[in-house]
Write an enzyme that holds these catalytic residues in place. Sequence first.
Site, mmCIF file in Angstrom:
data_model
loop_
_atom_site.group_PDB
_atom_site.id
_atom_site.type_symbol
_atom_site.label_atom_id
_atom_site.label_comp_id
_atom_site.label_asym_id
_atom_site.label_seq_id
_atom_site.Cartn_x
_atom_site.Cartn_y
_atom_site.Cartn_z
ATOM 1 C CB THR A 189 -13.106 3.942 -73.606
ATOM 2 O OG1 THR A 189 -13.802 4.628 -74.655
ATOM 3 C CG2 THR A 189 -14.086 3.379 -72.615
ATOM 4 C CG ASP A 190 -12.209 8.114 -76.981
ATOM 5 O OD1 ASP A 190 -12.688 6.982 -77.183
ATOM 6 O OD2 ASP A 190 -12.809 9.168 -77.285
ATOM 7 C CE1 TYR A 222 12.854 -10.119 -93.729
ATOM 8 C CE2 TYR A 222 11.767 -9.665 -91.635
ATOM 9 C CZ TYR A 222 11.839 -10.380 -92.824
ATOM 10 O OH TYR A 222 10.918 -11.341 -93.106
ATOM 11 C CE LYS A 269 -12.575 3.107 -77.643
ATOM 12 N NZ LYS A 269 -13.245 4.387 -77.437
HETATM 13 N N1 ASP Z 1 -14.988 10.138 -75.774
HETATM 14 C C1 ASP Z 1 -15.114 9.318 -74.588
HETATM 15 C C2 ASP Z 1 -13.897 9.520 -73.719
HETATM 16 O O1 ASP Z 1 -12.870 8.962 -73.969
HETATM 17 C C3 ASP Z 1 -15.292 7.903 -74.972
HETATM 18 C C4 ASP Z 1 -15.571 6.951 -73.849
HETATM 19 O O2 ASP Z 1 -15.448 7.236 -72.672
HETATM 20 O O3 ASP Z 1 -15.917 5.792 -74.163
HETATM 21 O O4 ASP Z 1 -13.967 10.279 -72.779
#
Ligand code: ASP
Length: 332
Positions: free
Chosen positions: A86-87, A278, A157
């Site tokens: 997930t990372d 701005y 994420k």
């Molecule tokens: N450290 C893992 C990865 O990204 C975390 C996960 O899969 O949730 O491989």
Amino acid sequence: MSKRVLIINTGGTLASVARERGLTPGLTTESMLQELHIVAGEAQLTTQEFSSLDSANIFPEDWARLAQAISGQRRLFDGIVVIHGTDTLAYTSSMLSFMLRNIDIPVVITGSQLSISNPVADAMENLRCAIYMAQSGYPGVFVAFNRKVMLGCRASKVRSLSFDAFDSINCENVAKISSIGMKINERIIPKKNGIFSLQDRYCPDVAVLKLFPGIHREVLRMYAEAGYRAFYIEAFGLGGMPFLRHDFISEIRSMTEQGITFLVGTQCRYEGSSLEIYETGRRALEAGALQAYDMTAEAAVTKLMWVLGQTEDPGEIREYFRLSLCGEVSIP
Ligand code: ASP
């Protein structure tokens, strides 16, 4: 007739086992087969080992290899599921959205916060959702997580521990699973605008710079001298940056003239940048910066890498950033 779904395993927590040095990917699709069949329903599964990596160890060359693998298999399957850590999943899903633009089948990336070997893991639910979406017939690159489906180029994420780890940023979810089943929001899925051809070229020489009060403008030159060709700048608020004591704007002007690309977005996760409002943003536009608008940081970085892989011409680069290629940005 049952649908054919290919599962490509790259590793991540979903496929992890506890070892002395910590949780590390080690499960193959072969060893997960029983669980995969439980969640596959009617689908005919085929599995492919791609890598066994924590996604911190996924690099741009892996994105290209993955895109090649998916492109090579796309005619044999109704949909493809990618198991991924997930990372850095959102970087992969963003880059695949560009490399596989106009693909004609669903490509669904998923992972989990706990290993599939853990009886209380989210892994089975996420795989179930991904395999279901892979059979939907809706083409494109998606992320399935915690009973929702997002565009691959809009996912990010946002939580490091919760099961609800991903949000679709500045864009509604493509689908949600509830007690009435999976409801797909067709409006969110970008229409194909051409015939698919694999576009796996990229340029990795992209730097990301998050501004903070007092940051020295010299860092821009340091990166350029190290060979970087483009910057994604996470500026303040709607996209403001300093032009007084640490004058970023004049640095951007002279470096743009030397052929360096600057894409400017915001540090705010939601609602995007709008540099016209701005003086601190408008001056950056006048100096030649491009706008990231409401893109995620993951989409901004990978779009820069991908666009620089297609062309070196500053006018053409500018043109790519005036367009949404796969739903990654809303251009006002
Ligand atoms: N450290 C893992 C990865 O990204 C975390 C996960 O899969 O949730 O491989």
